[in-house]
Design a protein around this motif. Sequence first.
Motif, mmCIF file in Angstrom:
data_model
loop_
_atom_site.group_PDB
_atom_site.id
_atom_site.type_symbol
_atom_site.label_atom_id
_atom_site.label_comp_id
_atom_site.label_asym_id
_atom_site.label_seq_id
_atom_site.Cartn_x
_atom_site.Cartn_y
_atom_site.Cartn_z
ATOM 1 N N MET A 1 0.839 -1.188 0.000
ATOM 2 C CA MET A 1 0.000 0.000 0.000
ATOM 3 C C MET A 1 0.885 1.254 0.000
ATOM 4 S SD MET A 1 -3.226 -0.771 0.045
ATOM 5 C CE MET A 1 -4.183 -2.271 0.234
ATOM 6 N N SER A 2 0.447 2.285 -0.691
ATOM 7 C CA SER A 2 1.203 3.528 -0.747
ATOM 8 C C SER A 2 0.386 4.660 -0.164
ATOM 9 C CB SER A 2 1.552 3.847 -2.203
ATOM 10 O OG SER A 2 0.379 4.222 -2.910
ATOM 11 N N MET A 3 1.022 5.847 -0.095
ATOM 12 C CA MET A 3 0.319 7.016 0.424
ATOM 13 C C MET A 3 -0.885 7.373 -0.428
ATOM 14 S SD MET A 3 1.416 8.376 3.245
ATOM 15 C CE MET A 3 1.009 10.121 3.136
ATOM 16 N N THR A 4 -0.936 6.886 -1.677
ATOM 17 C CA THR A 4 -2.077 7.180 -2.540
ATOM 18 C C THR A 4 -3.196 6.164 -2.388
ATOM 19 O OG1 THR A 4 -1.056 5.942 -4.359
ATOM 20 C CG2 THR A 4 -0.578 8.303 -4.233
ATOM 21 N N THR A 5 -2.975 5.123 -1.588
ATOM 22 C CA THR A 5 -4.025 4.130 -1.365
ATOM 23 C C THR A 5 -5.206 4.770 -0.656
ATOM 24 O OG1 THR A 5 -2.372 2.384 -1.153
ATOM 25 C CG2 THR A 5 -4.579 1.909 -0.324
ATOM 26 N N PRO A 6 -6.421 4.654 -1.191
ATOM 27 C CA PRO A 6 -7.577 5.238 -0.507
ATOM 28 C C PRO A 6 -7.726 4.665 0.899
ATOM 29 C CG PRO A 6 -8.140 4.566 -2.743
ATOM 30 C CD PRO A 6 -6.776 4.011 -2.466
ATOM 31 N N PRO A 7 -8.120 5.493 1.875
ATOM 32 C CA PRO A 7 -8.231 5.000 3.255
ATOM 33 C C PRO A 7 -9.132 3.779 3.416
ATOM 34 C CG PRO A 7 -8.296 7.390 3.225
ATOM 35 C CD PRO A 7 -8.338 6.941 1.789
ATOM 36 N N LEU A 8 -10.243 3.723 2.673
ATOM 37 C CA LEU A 8 -11.131 2.562 2.811
ATOM 38 C C LEU A 8 -10.435 1.294 2.343
ATOM 39 C CD1 LEU A 8 -13.859 1.340 3.542
ATOM 40 C CD2 LEU A 8 -14.620 1.850 1.208
ATOM 41 N N GLU A 9 -9.772 1.351 1.204
ATOM 42 C CA GLU A 9 -9.065 0.177 0.683
ATOM 43 C C GLU A 9 -7.991 -0.277 1.666
ATOM 44 O OE1 GLU A 9 -6.098 -0.910 -3.039
ATOM 45 O OE2 GLU A 9 -7.611 0.669 -3.304
ATOM 46 N N ASP A 13 -7.987 -3.882 3.756
ATOM 47 C CA ASP A 13 -6.845 -4.782 3.607
ATOM 48 C C ASP A 13 -6.227 -5.120 4.957
ATOM 49 O OD1 ASP A 13 -4.537 -6.033 2.002
ATOM 50 O OD2 ASP A 13 -3.509 -4.515 3.203
ATOM 51 N N VAL A 14 -5.995 -4.110 5.777
ATOM 52 C CA VAL A 14 -5.350 -4.332 7.072
ATOM 53 C C VAL A 14 -6.278 -5.111 8.006
ATOM 54 C CG1 VAL A 14 -4.422 -3.175 9.113
ATOM 55 C CG2 VAL A 14 -3.819 -2.349 6.845
ATOM 56 N N ALA A 15 -7.569 -4.797 7.990
ATOM 57 C CA ALA A 15 -8.523 -5.526 8.835
ATOM 58 C C ALA A 15 -8.559 -7.003 8.458
ATOM 59 C CB ALA A 15 -9.914 -4.907 8.720
ATOM 60 N N HIS A 16 -8.516 -7.297 7.181
ATOM 61 C CA HIS A 16 -8.541 -8.698 6.743
ATOM 62 C C HIS A 16 -7.262 -9.423 7.136
ATOM 63 C CE1 HIS A 16 -11.967 -8.620 3.516
ATOM 64 N NE2 HIS A 16 -12.342 -8.136 4.685
ATOM 65 N N ILE A 58 -1.864 -4.274 12.642
ATOM 66 C CA ILE A 58 -2.677 -3.170 12.121
ATOM 67 C C ILE A 58 -1.881 -1.874 12.111
ATOM 68 C CG2 ILE A 58 -4.708 -1.732 12.547
ATOM 69 C CD1 ILE A 58 -6.016 -4.308 13.759
ATOM 70 N N ALA A 59 -1.231 -1.579 13.227
ATOM 71 C CA ALA A 59 -0.451 -0.339 13.305
ATOM 72 C C ALA A 59 0.641 -0.323 12.252
ATOM 73 C CB ALA A 59 0.139 -0.188 14.707
ATOM 74 N N ASP A 64 2.925 2.064 7.815
ATOM 75 C CA ASP A 64 3.805 1.856 6.665
ATOM 76 C C ASP A 64 3.242 2.565 5.434
ATOM 77 O OD1 ASP A 64 5.601 0.373 8.084
ATOM 78 O OD2 ASP A 64 4.960 -1.580 7.284
ATOM 79 N N ALA A 65 1.923 2.512 5.276
ATOM 80 C CA ALA A 65 1.281 3.124 4.119
ATOM 81 C C ALA A 65 1.114 4.632 4.291
ATOM 82 C CB ALA A 65 -0.078 2.475 3.871
#
Length: 269
Positions: A1-9, A13-16, A58-59, A64-65
């Motif tokens: 994931m990058s800084m441009t990754t939408p917060p919902l996405e 991803d992290v929750a899963h 999660i953190a 990282d993103a």
Amino acid sequence: MSMTTPPLELAVDVAHRAGALLVRYAAELRDGVDLGVSTKSSASDPVSEADRAAERLIAGGLLDARPDDGLLGEEGQASRPGTSGYRWVVDPLDGTVNFLYGRPTWCVSIACEDADGTVVGVVHAPQLGETWTATRGGGARRHETGHVLAVSEVTELGECLVATGFSYDPLVRADQGRAVADLVPRARDVRRDGSAALDLAWVAAGRADGYVEAGLNPWDWAAGRLLVTEAGGRVSTASWTLGGRSRAAVVAGGAAAHDHLLAWLEERP
């Protein structure tokens, strides 16, 4: 994931990933592995290595993103201020008691906030195979199907299935028990499933009509609040005297259910 990754996405991803980790811990627990269970505020408030490991995952994934964001986590291992104007509010394992007893009603809750409130909310229940998501102004959905969530439209308290929860403080629990005894004959029924985040997701999905609980922490309801409001419901706070002092309570539901529960709460001595 990058800084441009939408917060919902990013949150999904992290929750899963955290959910998959917790499922592995649940399997170890069934096999008799010691998860280092200890207690926090009382004997009814346990924490385990599973909670701590999920929060670390999660953190790490979020920061990282998005390294400039702030973070508030229940276990406090990676809580930090940020400089971006965004803060993640994380409950890595909501429903720890259920988890430790081998019950499936636990979840991962992740929310992202800015100065105007919650931007994104995700509640992921891996052993139920369900994830609920919401974005501010974008509605709430079941992630697996894209189904749009909508709160129930019951109009009378007697038609309401009400979700609630109890404090870890024995004195407060005693008062809550007496309050529930008063509510039971007025409502359709009362459910106590042991996860505030999951209760709110189910209100958003119409699986409960309303919800009322005192003494929640920000991570308990940050994601669930957005799910309910984006599903067309209402969420508010009110004062509730329990255990000898006034405490903040959260009330949620469809418009009528919310108002009935708020009125019931305001009648409390």
